[in-house]
Motif scaffolding. Sequence first.
Motif, short mmCIF file in Angstrom:
data_model
loop_
_atom_site.label_atom_id
_atom_site.label_comp_id
_atom_site.label_asym_id
_atom_site.label_seq_id
_atom_site.Cartn_x
_atom_site.Cartn_y
_atom_site.Cartn_z
N SER A 1 0.82 -1.20 0.00
CA SER A 1 0.00 0.00 0.00
C SER A 1 0.86 1.26 0.00
O SER A 1 0.50 2.28 -0.60
N SER A 2 2.01 1.19 0.65
CA SER A 2 2.90 2.35 0.73
C SER A 2 3.39 2.78 -0.65
O SER A 2 3.57 3.97 -0.91
N PHE A 3 3.61 1.81 -1.53
CA PHE A 3 4.09 2.13 -2.87
C PHE A 3 3.11 2.99 -3.66
O PHE A 3 3.51 3.72 -4.56
N ALA A 4 1.82 2.88 -3.30
CA ALA A 4 0.80 3.66 -4.00
C ALA A 4 0.42 4.93 -3.25
O ALA A 4 -0.45 5.68 -3.69
N ALA A 5 1.08 5.17 -2.11
CA ALA A 5 0.73 6.34 -1.29
C ALA A 5 1.82 7.40 -1.30
O ALA A 5 1.70 8.42 -0.62
N VAL A 6 2.89 7.18 -2.07
CA VAL A 6 4.04 8.07 -2.04
C VAL A 6 4.00 9.05 -3.22
O VAL A 6 3.41 8.75 -4.27
N ARG A 7 4.60 10.19 -3.06
CA ARG A 7 4.59 11.23 -4.08
C ARG A 7 5.33 10.81 -5.34
O ARG A 7 6.36 10.14 -5.28
N THR A 8 4.79 11.21 -6.48
CA THR A 8 5.41 10.92 -7.77
C THR A 8 6.78 11.59 -7.88
O THR A 8 6.96 12.73 -7.45
N TYR A 9 7.73 10.88 -8.44
CA TYR A 9 9.11 11.31 -8.71
C TYR A 9 9.96 11.44 -7.45
O TYR A 9 10.99 10.78 -7.33
N THR A 10 9.58 12.30 -6.52
CA THR A 10 10.47 12.59 -5.39
C THR A 10 10.16 11.79 -4.14
O THR A 10 10.87 11.91 -3.14
N GLY A 11 9.12 10.98 -4.16
CA GLY A 11 8.72 10.24 -2.97
C GLY A 11 9.70 9.16 -2.58
O GLY A 11 10.38 8.57 -3.42
N ARG A 12 9.78 8.90 -1.26
CA ARG A 12 10.69 7.88 -0.73
C ARG A 12 9.91 6.96 0.22
O ARG A 12 9.31 7.43 1.18
N VAL A 13 9.93 5.67 -0.09
CA VAL A 13 9.36 4.66 0.80
C VAL A 13 10.49 3.95 1.51
O VAL A 13 11.47 3.53 0.88
N VAL A 14 10.37 3.82 2.83
CA VAL A 14 11.36 3.10 3.62
C VAL A 14 10.62 2.09 4.47
O VAL A 14 9.60 2.41 5.08
N SER A 15 11.13 0.86 4.53
CA SER A 15 10.49 -0.17 5.34
C SER A 15 11.51 -0.87 6.22
O SER A 15 12.65 -1.12 5.80
N ILE A 16 11.07 -1.21 7.44
CA ILE A 16 11.92 -1.99 8.33
C ILE A 16 11.55 -3.47 8.28
O ILE A 16 12.19 -4.29 8.94
N LEU A 17 10.51 -3.81 7.50
CA LEU A 17 10.07 -5.20 7.38
C LEU A 17 9.80 -5.56 5.93
O LEU A 17 8.81 -6.23 5.62
N GLY A 18 10.66 -5.14 5.04
CA GLY A 18 10.48 -5.43 3.62
C GLY A 18 11.09 -6.77 3.25
O GLY A 18 11.95 -6.85 2.36
N TRP A 19 10.64 -7.85 3.90
CA TRP A 19 11.27 -9.15 3.74
C TRP A 19 10.47 -10.10 2.86
O TRP A 19 10.93 -11.21 2.58
N GLY A 20 9.29 -9.70 2.45
CA GLY A 20 8.47 -10.59 1.64
C GLY A 20 8.68 -10.35 0.16
O GLY A 20 9.62 -9.66 -0.26
N GLU A 21 7.78 -10.92 -0.64
CA GLU A 21 7.81 -10.71 -2.08
C GLU A 21 6.80 -9.61 -2.41
O GLU A 21 5.63 -9.71 -2.06
N HIS A 22 7.26 -8.57 -3.11
CA HIS A 22 6.43 -7.41 -3.40
C HIS A 22 6.61 -6.99 -4.85
O HIS A 22 7.73 -7.06 -5.39
N SER A 23 5.54 -6.54 -5.44
CA SER A 23 5.63 -5.98 -6.78
C SER A 23 6.05 -4.52 -6.68
O SER A 23 5.44 -3.72 -5.96
N LEU A 24 7.10 -4.17 -7.40
CA LEU A 24 7.59 -2.79 -7.41
C LEU A 24 6.90 -1.94 -8.48
O LEU A 24 7.21 -0.75 -8.59
N ALA A 25 5.98 -2.55 -9.22
CA ALA A 25 5.34 -1.81 -10.31
C ALA A 25 4.67 -0.52 -9.85
O ALA A 25 4.87 0.54 -10.46
#
Length: 350
Positions: free
Chosen positions: A238-262
């Motif tokens: 959900s975070s990937f779709a909630a971040v600002r276009t171009y300049t947005g930064r997503v950071v996770s402390i539990l990014g251990w699963g399989e996720h689509s980066l699309a």
Amino acid sequence: MQNDQPGMNERPEMRALVLEEFGTEPVLRSVERPTPGPGEVLVRIEASGVNPLDLKIKAGAAGHARVTPPAVLGIDLAGVVTEVGPGVTRFDVGDEVYGMAGGVGGLPGTLAEYSAVDADLLAVKPARLTMAEAAALPLALITAWEGLVDRARVGEHDSVLVHGGAGGVGHVAVQLARAHGAKVFATGSAGDLETIRALGAEPIDYRAVPRQDYVDKYTAGEGFDVVFDTIGGATLDSSFAAVRTYTGRVVSILGWGEHSLAPLSFRGASYSGVFTLLPLLTGRSRAHHGRVLAEAAELIDAGKITPILDPTPYHLGTVEEAHRAVAEGTRRGKVVVQVGGSAEPPVSRG
């Protein structure tokens, strides 16, 4: 009984909580007090913070922590330097310190009366905090700092969304982002909203408010400059779709699963993962942990960061109860075990 007058080749004893095998409760034992080696200081531990990772280690469900029983549990500490090893110039005997000091990668843990700690991992304890408050912070504080400051470069005028804003890392992340001038929003359950508001963030009930609704309401549909995820799984997606276009930064402390980066790629935004244990496991960049804690101490003493502690008292003899409170979610803040001054006797000898 502790040997206060050791012979020439004998160290005094201390009490420590030893995990003898995965899936069992650790045992309170008398063991030999360590000697600080080059670059280390001996710390008399006054308090040790309990983290969810401790429970995973105990259960044998944290292979990434590289723990082999028998092992002393505990990651965070606050205490007093009692000996200084060769080559240490940053600390003197009597200094009050705090740090994320061990409990993983073969390093002795902090549920013990003393620990020989790499001095690079420590900083002088914030004067404003008690030992218990200081022991509650290191892992959470370093994790939030590495995500928000090191990776996301959070600053003034940034809009920051913290997922899990009332949690152990989340409540520190909210305060850290605000201390750097950001406007902060944070998700939580209905019971968390008042805590989040008291921390200075705009609370969002993640069960009641759909993602697109709060993105539209708080960012006019543009997305947040920074999304800091402490939950993982679907929340990271959900975070990937909630971040600002171009300049947005997503950071996770539990990014251990399989996720689509699309979704992230289509926004032209960036992603970073945080693995706070790495310096303890590899021995590299440990001084960065000490620097983070030293810089954070200035913010703490300025009143910009304060840990929320569970008021229930725990000591070395009641660690099982402390772990149960964390596992069952009955705590009201960070659980801390008081180590110094505990009158509980050891139950057996190593």
